[in-house]
Scaffold this motif. Structure first.
Motif, short mmCIF file in Angstrom:
data_model
loop_
_atom_site.label_atom_id
_atom_site.label_comp_id
_atom_site.label_asym_id
_atom_site.label_seq_id
_atom_site.Cartn_x
_atom_site.Cartn_y
_atom_site.Cartn_z
N ILE A 1 -34.06 -2.75 52.62
CA ILE A 1 -35.09 -2.65 51.46
C ILE A 1 -34.36 -2.94 50.25
CG2 ILE A 1 -36.36 -1.04 50.39
CD1 ILE A 1 -36.89 -1.06 53.38
N LEU A 2 -35.21 -4.20 49.82
CA LEU A 2 -34.65 -4.97 48.62
C LEU A 2 -35.06 -4.34 47.26
CD1 LEU A 2 -34.64 -8.64 50.08
CD2 LEU A 2 -32.91 -7.02 49.94
N SER B 1 -46.50 3.20 61.10
CA SER B 1 -46.03 1.99 61.08
C SER B 1 -44.62 1.89 60.27
CB SER B 1 -46.76 0.94 60.55
OG SER B 1 -47.16 1.40 58.99
N VAL B 2 -44.40 3.02 59.54
CA VAL B 2 -43.20 3.29 58.50
C VAL B 2 -42.69 4.78 59.11
CG1 VAL B 2 -42.00 3.46 56.44
CG2 VAL B 2 -43.87 1.68 56.82
N MET B 3 -41.64 5.07 59.36
CA MET B 3 -41.09 6.47 59.43
C MET B 3 -39.54 6.47 59.50
SD MET B 3 -41.63 6.43 63.67
CE MET B 3 -43.18 5.46 63.70
N PRO B 4 -39.01 7.69 59.04
CA PRO B 4 -37.62 7.94 58.70
C PRO B 4 -37.06 7.94 60.24
CG PRO B 4 -38.65 9.94 58.62
CD PRO B 4 -39.86 8.99 58.71
N ASN C 1 -46.36 7.07 51.76
CA ASN C 1 -45.42 7.90 50.97
C ASN C 1 -44.05 7.81 51.46
OD1 ASN C 1 -47.42 9.03 49.76
ND2 ASN C 1 -47.89 10.93 51.14
N TYR C 2 -43.62 7.15 52.68
CA TYR C 2 -42.57 7.00 53.24
C TYR C 2 -42.01 5.67 52.56
CZ TYR C 2 -42.27 10.34 56.93
OH TYR C 2 -42.47 11.27 57.91
N LEU C 3 -42.75 4.63 52.33
CA LEU C 3 -42.50 3.62 51.56
C LEU C 3 -42.11 3.93 49.96
CD1 LEU C 3 -45.30 0.83 52.27
CD2 LEU C 3 -42.94 0.83 53.08
N MET D 1 -38.31 5.25 49.57
CA MET D 1 -37.43 4.24 50.04
C MET D 1 -36.66 3.82 48.92
SD MET D 1 -39.19 1.75 52.71
CE MET D 1 -39.43 2.18 54.58
N GLY D 2 -35.50 3.57 49.15
CA GLY D 2 -34.42 3.07 47.62
C GLY D 2 -33.80 1.67 48.16
N GLU D 3 -33.68 0.88 47.08
CA GLU D 3 -32.91 -0.29 47.39
C GLU D 3 -31.65 0.02 48.15
OE1 GLU D 3 -32.52 -2.74 43.86
OE2 GLU D 3 -34.26 -1.91 42.81
N GLY D 4 -31.55 -0.85 49.09
CA GLY D 4 -30.07 -0.78 50.09
C GLY D 4 -30.56 -0.09 51.28
#
Length: 151
Positions: free
Chosen positions: A65-66, A133-136, A36-38, A41-44
């Protein structure tokens, strides 16, 4: 701009690997909260690249993040260690993003150093039992880590 922290085992994929490739797909995330964190995410957006499950776990550098999240193709690949037999082309439960290299820190900022910083006490990475593995990362935490890295 939101900030993130993304973990990878350096023998599988390291900040040096990302630097050599310039960009890569970040896939294989198999936790719903991290997924859900992924997806948010926004570009940039920028992220700290964290080396985990190694001799000196810690923050090794910065990536960007591209792309926005899209279905993770490894979930459908029966030869992938990230294959998910419950996913299908019509219902892929997992997401991936493209990431790019920004910079490496001169030295990895070890987990022990991060834990000793009062300004990082609320950082999700440092919460007992947090294995995402992904967090704010908050703006204040981002700035604190950059100061530690003399960035």
């Amino acid at each position: 701009m939101p900030y993130w922290l993304m973990k990878s085992e350096p023998d599988e994929f390291s900040i040096e690997d990302l630097q050599q490739r310039h960009d890569a797909r970040w896939d294989g995330v198999r936790n719903y909260q991290a997924r859900n964190y992924l997806r948010s995410m926004g570009e940039g957006d920028l992220f700290f690249f964290y080396h985990s499950s190694c001799a000196v776990p810690g923050i090794a550098g910065i990536g960007r993040i591209l792309s926005k999240a899209r279905p993770d193709p490894t979930a459908l690949d029966s030869t992938s260690p990230y294959h998910d037999p419950a996913s299908s082309a019509d219902n892929n439960r997992w997401s991936a993003v493209d990431v790019g290299f920004v910079s490496s820190f001169r030295e990895v900022l070890p987990l022990s150093l991060l834990k000793s910083q009062e300004t990082l006490a609320g950082m999700p990475l440092l919460a007992r039992g947090n294995r995402l593995s992904v967090m704010p990362v908050s703006e204040a935490e981002w700035q604190s880590v950059l100061a530690l890295a003399n960035y």
